[in-house]
Design a protein around this motif. Structure first.
Motif, short mmCIF file in Angstrom:
data_model
loop_
_atom_site.label_atom_id
_atom_site.label_comp_id
_atom_site.label_asym_id
_atom_site.label_seq_id
_atom_site.Cartn_x
_atom_site.Cartn_y
_atom_site.Cartn_z
N GLY A 97 0.83 -1.20 0.00
CA GLY A 97 0.00 0.00 0.00
C GLY A 97 0.86 1.25 0.00
O GLY A 97 2.01 1.23 -0.47
N ASN A 98 0.35 2.33 0.54
CA ASN A 98 1.10 3.60 0.55
C ASN A 98 2.44 3.47 1.24
O ASN A 98 3.47 3.89 0.71
CB ASN A 98 0.27 4.70 1.22
N ILE A 99 2.45 2.90 2.42
CA ILE A 99 3.70 2.80 3.17
C ILE A 99 4.59 1.70 2.60
O ILE A 99 5.78 1.90 2.38
CB ILE A 99 3.42 2.56 4.67
N SER A 125 4.77 0.38 -0.35
CA SER A 125 5.36 0.74 -1.65
C SER A 125 6.53 1.69 -1.49
O SER A 125 7.54 1.56 -2.17
CB SER A 125 4.30 1.38 -2.55
N ARG A 126 6.40 2.62 -0.58
CA ARG A 126 7.49 3.58 -0.36
C ARG A 126 8.70 2.91 0.27
O ARG A 126 9.84 3.19 -0.09
CB ARG A 126 7.00 4.74 0.50
N ARG A 162 10.38 0.91 -2.47
CA ARG A 162 11.12 1.79 -3.38
C ARG A 162 12.46 2.20 -2.77
O ARG A 162 13.49 2.14 -3.42
CB ARG A 162 10.29 3.02 -3.72
N SER A 166 1.20 -9.42 -1.67
CA SER A 166 -0.11 -8.94 -1.25
C SER A 166 -1.08 -10.11 -1.29
O SER A 166 -0.75 -11.19 -1.80
CB SER A 166 -0.57 -7.84 -2.22
N LYS A 178 2.08 -2.92 -8.43
CA LYS A 178 2.90 -2.03 -7.60
C LYS A 178 4.38 -2.22 -7.92
O LYS A 178 5.13 -1.25 -8.00
CB LYS A 178 2.65 -2.30 -6.12
N SER A 222 3.72 -4.54 6.25
CA SER A 222 3.11 -3.22 6.09
C SER A 222 1.61 -3.43 5.88
O SER A 222 1.04 -3.07 4.86
CB SER A 222 3.74 -2.49 4.90
#
Length: 72
Positions: free
Chosen positions: A9-11, A13-14, A17, A30, A39, A65
């Motif tokens: 998700g948002n966290i 994925s960051r 990265r 997932s 993603k 996460s």
């Protein structure tokens, strides 16, 4: 070092990265392999997608996460 990021998700994925930018071998997982693949493709580089069980088995480090209830 292989790192599995469970929950892209948002966290997640960051985190994935940044780990990839630092040279880690990153696997995203997932509950939906298609979601993880989308993603991973968006992040690019050597980030790949896998089923949750495969990601955990192949990793040196696992980053959860996910919501706490999901992690339990």
């Amino acid at each position: 070092m292989a790192v599995a990021v469970i929950g892209p998700g948002n966290i997640g994925s960051r985190v994935a990265r940044r780990l990839a930018e630092g040279g880690a071998d990153v696997v995203l997982a997932s509950s939906s392999l298609d979601n993880a693949q989308q993603k991973a493709d968006a992040i690019g580089g050597d980030v790949r997608a896998a089923e949750v069980g495969d990601a955990i088995n192949d990793a040196d480090v696992v980053v959860f996460s996910t919501w706490f209830d999901t992690t339990k």
